[in-house]
Design an enzyme around this catalytic site. Structure first.
Site, PDB file in Angstrom:
ATOM      1  N   TYR A  23      72.266  96.601  98.890  1.00 22.33           N
ATOM      2  CA  TYR A  23      72.450  96.644  97.351  1.00 22.33           C
ATOM      3  C   TYR A  23      73.831  96.411  97.117  1.00 22.33           C
ATOM      4  O   TYR A  23      74.892  96.115  97.891  1.00 22.33           O
ATOM      5  CB  TYR A  23      71.974  97.944  96.806  1.00 22.33           C
ATOM      6  CG  TYR A  23      72.541  99.384  97.284  1.00 22.33           C
ATOM      7  CD1 TYR A  23      73.878  99.756  97.967  1.00 22.33           C
ATOM      8  CD2 TYR A  23      71.579 100.476  97.096  1.00 22.33           C
ATOM      9  CE1 TYR A  23      74.186 100.760  98.473  1.00 22.33           C
ATOM     10  CE2 TYR A  23      72.143 101.931  97.716  1.00 22.33           C
ATOM     11  CZ  TYR A  23      73.610 101.746  98.363  1.00 22.33           C
ATOM     12  OH  TYR A  23      73.920 103.015  98.731  1.00 22.33           O
ATOM     13  N   GLU A  24      74.311  96.086  95.793  1.00 20.67           N
ATOM     14  CA  GLU A  24      75.433  95.724  95.089  1.00 20.67           C
ATOM     15  C   GLU A  24      75.940  94.415  95.693  1.00 20.67           C
ATOM     16  O   GLU A  24      77.078  94.158  95.836  1.00 20.67           O
ATOM     17  CB  GLU A  24      76.510  96.775  95.232  1.00 20.67           C
ATOM     18  CG  GLU A  24      76.429  98.220  94.593  1.00 20.67           C
ATOM     19  CD  GLU A  24      75.982  98.049  93.102  1.00 20.67           C
ATOM     20  OE1 GLU A  24      76.474  97.046  92.484  1.00 20.67           O
ATOM     21  OE2 GLU A  24      75.330  98.904  92.608  1.00 20.67           O
ATOM     22  N   GLY A  25      74.918  93.452  95.873  1.00 22.31           N
ATOM     23  CA  GLY A  25      75.028  92.117  96.361  1.00 22.31           C
ATOM     24  C   GLY A  25      75.115  92.253  97.975  1.00 22.31           C
ATOM     25  O   GLY A  25      75.769  92.958  98.490  1.00 22.31           O
TER      26      GLY A  25
ATOM     27  N   ARG B 214      81.062  97.939  94.269  1.00 21.53           N
ATOM     28  CA  ARG B 214      80.727  97.331  95.729  1.00 21.53           C
ATOM     29  C   ARG B 214      82.096  98.026  96.442  1.00 21.53           C
ATOM     30  O   ARG B 214      81.745  98.195  97.757  1.00 21.53           O
ATOM     31  CB  ARG B 214      81.301  96.026  95.657  1.00 21.53           C
ATOM     32  CG  ARG B 214      80.172  95.037  94.911  1.00 21.53           C
ATOM     33  CD  ARG B 214      80.418  93.675  94.974  1.00 21.53           C
ATOM     34  NE  ARG B 214      79.253  92.828  94.367  1.00 21.53           N
ATOM     35  CZ  ARG B 214      79.001  91.450  94.147  1.00 21.53           C
ATOM     36  NH1 ARG B 214      80.149  90.892  94.259  1.00 21.53           N
ATOM     37  NH2 ARG B 214      78.017  91.070  93.996  1.00 21.53           N
TER      38      ARG B 214
END
Length: 595
Positions: free
Chosen positions: A434-436, A294
């Site tokens: 992406y990545e949350g 992140r």
């Protein structure tokens, strides 16, 4: 357009803004000093400019390819990856015990910014390996570290993060991939994963998949998830290759951007895997990898913004149209039109704010591990946790906005693919997802990070910003100081309001309704803090006769631009936080026009 790595800005942000000297002072990095920092950043810039940037356009045009159950990297990418790995770039911050260079995480983040700027699709491959390295360092056993970690660090093999399934996107508790014990300490994985970045390619001989799956007796939901490692090619304990493992790509996605990054659909058909860490604690283990990724994605946002800005600036200096109000020149560069110059100034200021946030998160991560006392480690861990969703979400939103402004500066030519401005905008758009997703980052910030210590980490940031405000009064007067003071007060009011609502079990919707606005407010104001620290240091150097006066004056001007154009919006962010959940409850399907 030629890309130039902003090495001087990166070094200034690491030292004057993020405070990397505090990391060096711990003594945990005996091979690190300012000369090493400068050498690493210069070398990273050269790799980005000469090896990676020339491949960016062809990667966008031709992309990765899937055929006959295998993925082929975009032209030139496999060779570039092997040269990149040979340079030791995947081992910058990794442990020397397994072949790493043992340098600060903050320096690694700074060094990877030019990589992502030059070629975002390429940078995703080593970025996922770096995240896998952190997961194995934290949760792998001795054998796994000797066998797998060393080869990830050397770049001989790459890593992939395998979480998402067709029915389980952000809700990982819904995943169904099964891991059945084989009776010999290994497991048999069966299921399908989607959106697997660089899940298959021909740049290395092996790819290590870190896969979330369920044991047969696992409880339902997120508490029943375990983490497994499945190599593309099975190896013995000496790392010698054997049979191909029983998983394969069944296709790659056709995407808006990052065309050279293969986004794979993977089928696991009884694939041999081994457990990483403890059973049913895989989600917690995977978060080691996800949190590392992140912050790295936040750096991606800064990086693509920097690339878009450089191209827009070059175009504005070259494109001639209209009369300059400053020089009177007819057919002047559009750089001499006040609105164009204002736009470029805001772009540059926001980039430096995001860079400061991301590198400060890296410094906090380093100090959380290596500070002198447990209390100090706890303090810095709190800051790392608080800053991680801000670094990811605010910086990637900023990347999209700056890339969009880059298209705008080009005018109609920005909408034409040949200029390259459109590619930066298309590539940037994935990073808030992406990545949350950034909405999830906002919920994480208010739902977990803000309250995990009763708000102490947020209060500490407010206190530190207030100290900087006092120092800023020796550099500026009037509006530049007043806007920062008002913005800090808005953060304080918003934080106290959210903490109060979090204490009320009936006010969960108020907290979640204000989450996005709170993250944006925190990012805006913490970003202003970063630029304020830079301005204070620039003023000190100017007074001492150190450095390039024109460049240092630019740091002062950038803070003023940011204060006027970003910090001035703090009150509207605060109003959005306080609207509460009741208003959103009124926005029913009918109110929003659903049939």
């Amino acid at each position: 357009m030629t890309y130039r790595a902003p090495v001087r800005d990166l070094a200034f942000s690491l030292e004057a803004v993020a405070g990397v000297d505090a990391v060096a002072a711990t003594g945990a990095f005996p091979d690190y000093d300012r000369d090493v920092m400068g050498a690493v950043l210069e070398a990273a810039g050269q790799v980005a400019e000469t090896l990676l940037a020339p491949l960016n356009r062809i990667g966008d045009q031709q992309g990765a390819r899937y055929a006959n159950g295998a993925v082929t990297a975009a032209p030139g990418f496999a060779e570039a990856y092997r040269e990149f790995a040979a340079g030791g770039w995947t081992g910058l911050a990794a442990s020397p015990a397994h072949g790493g260079q043992g340098l600060p995480k903050a320096l690694e983040l700074a060094a990877f910014e030019p990589v992502h700027s030059a070629n975002m699709a390429f940078g995703l491959c080593p970025m996922l390996s770096l995240a896998a390295i952190e997961a194995l360092e934290a949760h792998g056993d001795a054998r796994q570290k000797d066998l797998y970690l060393t080869r990830l660090i050397s770049g001989e093999w790459t890593g992939a993060m395998c979480l998402t399934e067709p029915q389980a996107g952000s809700d990982l508790g819904a995943l169904t991939t099964q891991a059945v014990p084989n009776g010999d300490g290994t497991y048999s994985l069966t299921g399908q994963k989607i959106y697997i970045t660089w899940g298959d390619h021909d740049a290395t001989d092996n790819i290590l998949h870190l896969v979330l799956a369920r044991l047969p007796d696992a409880p339902p939901g997120p508490k029943g998830i375990s983490l497994f490692l499945a190599p593309k090619v099975l190896v013995d304990d000496e790392g010698r290759p054997g049979a191909r493992n029983a998983f394969r790509p069944v296709g790659i996605e056709h995407k808006l951007g990052i065309h050279a990054s293969p986004t794979c659909v993977m089928a696991y058909e009884g694939a041999t895997a081994e457990l990483i860490g403890r059973p049913n604690e895989g989600l917690a283990h995977m978060f080691t990898m996800m949190n590392a990724a992140r912050v790295a994605v936040g750096v991606e946002g800064v990086a693509i913004a920097e690339r878009a800005y450089q191209q827009a600036l070059a175009y504005a200096l070259d494109r001639r149209q209209g009369r300059s109000p400053w020089t009177g020149e007819a057919g002047a560069p559009i750089f001499d039109h006040p609105d164009v110059r204002r736009t470029l100034s805001v772009m540059k200021a926001r980039i430096e704010a995001g860079r400061g946030i991301c590198l400060s998160t890296g410094v906090a991560a380093d100090l959380a591990k290596h500070a002198a006392t447990e209390d100090e480690k706890r303090f810095w861990k709190g800051r790392e946790d608080l800053f991680t969703p801000i670094a990811k979400a605010w910086s990637t939103d900023m990347g999209v906005e700056v890339a969009s402004l880059g298209v705008q500066v080009h005018g109609g030519m920005g909408f034409v693919e040949e200029t390259g401005a459109a590619q930066h905008y298309r590539d940037a758009r994935i990073a808030p997802i992406y990545e949350g997703t950034n909405g999830i980052q906002a919920m994480d910030l208010v739902g977990r990070k803000l309250g995990q210590d009763g708000g102490e980490a947020a209060r500490a940031v407010i206190a530190d910003m207030t100290v900087t405000l006092g120092e800023l009064k020796h550099v500026f007067e009037g509006k530049p100081v007043e806007r920062f003071a008002a913005a800090i007060e808005a953060v304080r009011d918003a934080t106290l309001w959210l903490l109060d609502r979090k204490a009320d079990p009936n006010a969960a919707d108020d907290v979640l309704a204000g989450a996005d606005a709170y993250l944006k407010l925190m990012g805006d104001v913490v970003g202003g803090w970063m630029l304020a620290k830079g301005a204070i240091e620039a003023a000190r150097r100017l007074k001492a006769g150190e450095g390039d006066p024109a460049w240092l004056e630019g740091k002062l001007a950038l803070y003023e631009v940011y204060a006027a154009n970003v910090l001035g919006h703090a009150s509207s962010r605060l109003a959005a936080i306080g609207q509460g959940g009741a208003l959103l409850r009124r926005m029913t399907r009918e109110a929003l026009g659903a049939a």
